[in-house]
Design a protein around this motif. Sequence first.
Motif, PDB file in Angstrom:
ATOM      1  N   ILE A  58       0.986  -1.432   0.590  1.00  0.00           N
ATOM      2  CA  ILE A  58      -0.096  -0.037  -0.022  1.00  0.00           C
ATOM      3  C   ILE A  58       1.086   1.509  -0.390  1.00  0.00           C
ATOM      4  O   ILE A  58       1.030   2.110  -0.767  1.00  0.00           O
ATOM      5  CB  ILE A  58      -0.938  -0.227   1.298  1.00  0.00           C
ATOM      6  CG1 ILE A  58      -2.064  -1.116   0.912  1.00  0.00           C
ATOM      7  CG2 ILE A  58      -1.525   1.038   1.519  1.00  0.00           C
ATOM      8  CD1 ILE A  58      -2.817  -1.374   2.488  1.00  0.00           C
ATOM      9  N   THR A  59       1.506   1.367   0.312  1.00  0.00           N
ATOM     10  CA  THR A  59       2.695   2.497   1.364  1.00  0.00           C
ATOM     11  C   THR A  59       3.514   2.657  -0.837  1.00  0.00           C
ATOM     12  O   THR A  59       3.233   4.176  -1.104  1.00  0.00           O
ATOM     13  CB  THR A  59       4.099   1.963   2.121  1.00  0.00           C
ATOM     14  OG1 THR A  59       3.309   2.161   3.029  1.00  0.00           O
ATOM     15  CG2 THR A  59       4.731   3.459   2.119  1.00  0.00           C
ATOM     16  N   ARG A  60       3.781   1.410  -0.739  1.00  0.00           N
ATOM     17  CA  ARG A  60       4.403   1.707  -2.544  1.00  0.00           C
ATOM     18  C   ARG A  60       3.964   2.417  -3.517  1.00  0.00           C
ATOM     19  O   ARG A  60       3.757   3.162  -3.795  1.00  0.00           O
ATOM     20  CB  ARG A  60       5.441   0.436  -2.733  1.00  0.00           C
ATOM     21  CG  ARG A  60       6.207   0.844  -4.149  1.00  0.00           C
ATOM     22  CD  ARG A  60       6.747  -1.117  -4.424  1.00  0.00           C
ATOM     23  NE  ARG A  60       7.794  -1.029  -3.562  1.00  0.00           N
ATOM     24  CZ  ARG A  60       7.693  -1.439  -2.461  1.00  0.00           C
ATOM     25  NH1 ARG A  60       6.824  -2.531  -2.029  1.00  0.00           N
ATOM     26  NH2 ARG A  60       9.187  -2.497  -1.547  1.00  0.00           N
ATOM     27  N   ARG A  61       2.314   1.598  -3.474  1.00  0.00           N
ATOM     28  CA  ARG A  61       1.408   2.168  -3.777  1.00  0.00           C
ATOM     29  C   ARG A  61       1.431   4.004  -3.728  1.00  0.00           C
ATOM     30  O   ARG A  61       0.875   4.341  -4.623  1.00  0.00           O
ATOM     31  CB  ARG A  61       0.108   1.685  -4.280  1.00  0.00           C
ATOM     32  CG  ARG A  61      -0.998   1.614  -4.946  1.00  0.00           C
ATOM     33  CD  ARG A  61      -0.451   1.557  -6.756  1.00  0.00           C
ATOM     34  NE  ARG A  61      -1.327   1.685  -7.875  1.00  0.00           N
ATOM     35  CZ  ARG A  61      -1.247   2.111  -9.349  1.00  0.00           C
ATOM     36  NH1 ARG A  61      -0.330   2.405  -9.154  1.00  0.00           N
ATOM     37  NH2 ARG A  61      -2.207   2.593  -9.815  1.00  0.00           N
ATOM     38  N   ASN A  62       0.755   4.012  -3.140  1.00  0.00           N
ATOM     39  CA  ASN A  62       0.777   5.220  -2.439  1.00  0.00           C
ATOM     40  C   ASN A  62       1.710   6.369  -3.088  1.00  0.00           C
ATOM     41  O   ASN A  62       1.434   7.126  -3.716  1.00  0.00           O
ATOM     42  CB  ASN A  62       0.805   5.898  -0.650  1.00  0.00           C
ATOM     43  CG  ASN A  62      -0.954   5.109  -0.372  1.00  0.00           C
ATOM     44  OD1 ASN A  62      -2.268   5.144  -1.534  1.00  0.00           O
ATOM     45  ND2 ASN A  62      -0.595   4.751   0.726  1.00  0.00           N
ATOM     46  N   LEU A  63       2.909   5.948  -2.898  1.00  0.00           N
ATOM     47  CA  LEU A  63       3.696   7.182  -3.501  1.00  0.00           C
ATOM     48  C   LEU A  63       3.686   7.087  -4.993  1.00  0.00           C
ATOM     49  O   LEU A  63       4.665   7.842  -5.473  1.00  0.00           O
ATOM     50  CB  LEU A  63       5.306   6.363  -2.565  1.00  0.00           C
ATOM     51  CG  LEU A  63       5.167   6.281  -1.083  1.00  0.00           C
ATOM     52  CD1 LEU A  63       7.239   5.206  -0.602  1.00  0.00           C
ATOM     53  CD2 LEU A  63       5.694   7.738  -0.554  1.00  0.00           C
ATOM     54  N   GLU A  64       4.308   5.931  -5.769  1.00  0.00           N
ATOM     55  CA  GLU A  64       3.951   5.573  -6.961  1.00  0.00           C
ATOM     56  C   GLU A  64       2.790   6.836  -7.719  1.00  0.00           C
ATOM     57  O   GLU A  64       2.783   8.277  -8.345  1.00  0.00           O
ATOM     58  CB  GLU A  64       3.475   4.526  -6.969  1.00  0.00           C
ATOM     59  CG  GLU A  64       4.596   3.413  -7.332  1.00  0.00           C
ATOM     60  CD  GLU A  64       4.011   1.779  -7.736  1.00  0.00           C
ATOM     61  OE1 GLU A  64       3.058   1.831  -8.138  1.00  0.00           O
ATOM     62  OE2 GLU A  64       4.940   0.988  -7.497  1.00  0.00           O
ATOM     63  N   HIS A  69       6.682  11.677 -10.653  1.00  0.00           N
ATOM     64  CA  HIS A  69       7.592  11.939 -11.189  1.00  0.00           C
ATOM     65  C   HIS A  69       9.073  11.787 -10.355  1.00  0.00           C
ATOM     66  O   HIS A  69      10.515  11.928 -11.428  1.00  0.00           O
ATOM     67  CB  HIS A  69       8.147  13.809 -10.732  1.00  0.00           C
ATOM     68  CG  HIS A  69       7.664  14.548  -9.137  1.00  0.00           C
ATOM     69  ND1 HIS A  69       6.408  13.880  -8.892  1.00  0.00           N
ATOM     70  CD2 HIS A  69       8.449  14.702  -8.475  1.00  0.00           C
ATOM     71  CE1 HIS A  69       6.795  14.445  -7.926  1.00  0.00           C
ATOM     72  NE2 HIS A  69       7.524  15.268  -8.029  1.00  0.00           N
ATOM     73  N   LYS A  70       9.470  11.031  -9.711  1.00  0.00           N
ATOM     74  CA  LYS A  70      10.256  10.506  -8.779  1.00  0.00           C
ATOM     75  C   LYS A  70      10.615   9.304  -9.611  1.00  0.00           C
ATOM     76  O   LYS A  70       9.869   8.502  -9.733  1.00  0.00           O
ATOM     77  CB  LYS A  70       9.913  10.890  -7.043  1.00  0.00           C
ATOM     78  CG  LYS A  70      10.122  11.769  -6.662  1.00  0.00           C
ATOM     79  CD  LYS A  70       9.939  12.000  -5.042  1.00  0.00           C
ATOM     80  CE  LYS A  70      10.047  13.209  -4.547  1.00  0.00           C
ATOM     81  NZ  LYS A  70      10.795  14.081  -4.549  1.00  0.00           N
ATOM     82  N   THR A  71      12.291   8.877  -8.557  1.00  0.00           N
ATOM     83  CA  THR A  71      12.380   7.453  -8.966  1.00  0.00           C
ATOM     84  C   THR A  71      12.016   6.717  -8.493  1.00  0.00           C
ATOM     85  O   THR A  71      11.705   6.740  -7.048  1.00  0.00           O
ATOM     86  CB  THR A  71      14.481   7.789  -9.500  1.00  0.00           C
ATOM     87  OG1 THR A  71      14.289   8.385  -8.375  1.00  0.00           O
ATOM     88  CG2 THR A  71      14.361   9.312 -10.421  1.00  0.00           C
ATOM     89  N   VAL A  72      12.987   5.621  -8.759  1.00  0.00           N
ATOM     90  CA  VAL A  72      11.654   4.528  -8.480  1.00  0.00           C
ATOM     91  C   VAL A  72      12.597   4.446  -6.848  1.00  0.00           C
ATOM     92  O   VAL A  72      12.801   3.738  -5.697  1.00  0.00           O
ATOM     93  CB  VAL A  72      12.037   3.080  -9.230  1.00  0.00           C
ATOM     94  CG1 VAL A  72      12.166   1.959  -8.418  1.00  0.00           C
ATOM     95  CG2 VAL A  72      11.613   2.991 -10.067  1.00  0.00           C
ATOM     96  N   GLU A  73      14.042   4.553  -7.223  1.00  0.00           N
ATOM     97  CA  GLU A  73      14.754   5.265  -6.163  1.00  0.00           C
ATOM     98  C   GLU A  73      14.539   5.604  -4.936  1.00  0.00           C
ATOM     99  O   GLU A  73      14.793   5.676  -3.670  1.00  0.00           O
ATOM    100  CB  GLU A  73      16.764   5.349  -6.567  1.00  0.00           C
ATOM    101  CG  GLU A  73      17.288   3.810  -7.651  1.00  0.00           C
ATOM    102  CD  GLU A  73      16.657   3.323  -8.974  1.00  0.00           C
ATOM    103  OE1 GLU A  73      15.981   5.045  -8.707  1.00  0.00           O
ATOM    104  OE2 GLU A  73      16.852   2.435  -9.496  1.00  0.00           O
ATOM    105  N   GLU A  74      14.127   6.722  -5.642  1.00  0.00           N
ATOM    106  CA  GLU A  74      13.705   7.948  -4.509  1.00  0.00           C
ATOM    107  C   GLU A  74      12.364   7.396  -3.513  1.00  0.00           C
ATOM    108  O   GLU A  74      12.276   7.581  -2.567  1.00  0.00           O
ATOM    109  CB  GLU A  74      13.298   9.315  -4.868  1.00  0.00           C
ATOM    110  CG  GLU A  74      14.803  10.042  -5.707  1.00  0.00           C
ATOM    111  CD  GLU A  74      14.657  10.972  -6.391  1.00  0.00           C
ATOM    112  OE1 GLU A  74      15.326  12.413  -6.641  1.00  0.00           O
ATOM    113  OE2 GLU A  74      13.263  11.331  -7.244  1.00  0.00           O
ATOM    114  N   PHE A 214      -1.736  16.023  -4.438  1.00  0.00           N
ATOM    115  CA  PHE A 214      -0.560  15.418  -5.437  1.00  0.00           C
ATOM    116  C   PHE A 214      -0.759  15.310  -6.902  1.00  0.00           C
ATOM    117  O   PHE A 214      -1.113  15.380  -7.474  1.00  0.00           O
ATOM    118  CB  PHE A 214      -0.086  14.419  -4.118  1.00  0.00           C
ATOM    119  CG  PHE A 214       0.809  14.366  -3.364  1.00  0.00           C
ATOM    120  CD1 PHE A 214       2.083  15.287  -3.052  1.00  0.00           C
ATOM    121  CD2 PHE A 214      -0.021  14.515  -1.775  1.00  0.00           C
ATOM    122  CE1 PHE A 214       3.110  15.546  -1.976  1.00  0.00           C
ATOM    123  CE2 PHE A 214       1.203  14.841  -0.298  1.00  0.00           C
ATOM    124  CZ  PHE A 214       2.204  15.910  -1.036  1.00  0.00           C
ATOM    125  N   GLY A 215       0.068  13.635  -6.714  1.00  0.00           N
ATOM    126  CA  GLY A 215      -0.037  12.827  -8.307  1.00  0.00           C
ATOM    127  C   GLY A 215      -1.785  12.580  -8.956  1.00  0.00           C
ATOM    128  O   GLY A 215      -1.101  12.256 -10.155  1.00  0.00           O
TER     129      GLY A 215
END
Length: 306
Positions: A58-64, A69-74, A214-215
């Motif tokens: 869930i956290t990873r999906r929210n950040l996506e 615009h941020k990289t996967v690493e960020e 946000f996005g």
Amino acid sequence: MTNLPQFSRALLHPRYWGVWFGIGLLYLITLLPYPVIYRLGRGLGQLARRFMKRRVRITRRNLELAFPHKTVEEREHYLEKNFESVGLGLMETGIAWFWPTRRIQRWCDVSGVDQIHAVQEAKRGVLLIGIHFLTLELGARMFGMNTPGIGVYRPNDNPLLDWLQTWGRMRSNKSMIDRKDLKGMIRALKQGEIIWYAPDHDYGPRGSVFVPFFGVDQAATTTGTYTLARMSGAAIVPMVPRRKPDGKGYELIILPAEFSPPLETPEGTALWMNKIIEECIMMAPEQYMWLHRRFKTRPEGVPSRY
């Protein structure tokens, strides 16, 4: 006002002994020096990331969704730090509930209290916008130590935890009010009270509008800010409780008061509020509660984002 939970002998029933054990352990941890608590919290968060697989997804999906615009690493760096913050958040809940005032004052700085005083001098209520940072409980305690107010909350399904969270929050605030008690909130604001209110989560389709956050173009956003401000005439004051780097303590930042928020339409107010919330989150993005499915509600017939 909401009838607050009271302690009773029923809470000593064996069914609650496991919860009592956890509470006792958390209390004992809060007796340790703060640098030790800080290291334990970070370690607990790192461990949680290994086992809380669903929340990691869930956290990873929210950040996506929020930061395309941020990289996967960020984004992965955000995720790693966010789970450390989850562990620290548990410790900070114990700190908020159990530490004496003088110990909290030693580790916490507060700025912007004059914003609250300015609203009170104008004989207006304060709609205090509290973002769902993982420092939430400690932020409420820090705020109440300076200017006590009334917290809006969702009663816990566990009677023991419901009583405990109310007891902990009442250590430095006037009272608590159920988030469904809209009339009670408006009444308190008209009387010049401070109402702590968090409009940043997805509370479902009822009483929500779809505006950018946000996005995400269509993020379900509560119309509660519009209703409360319009019907009470309260000023809106955001606050940010954030952790200082490297275990150096905390700071509570009370941002400038808005005496004339845009209240033409629910959508306009929600969009304006979301922009303020975005700015607040970006003051400590890794400390925000990204575990919540913030973008779960969709327009009818539109597939889930998760």
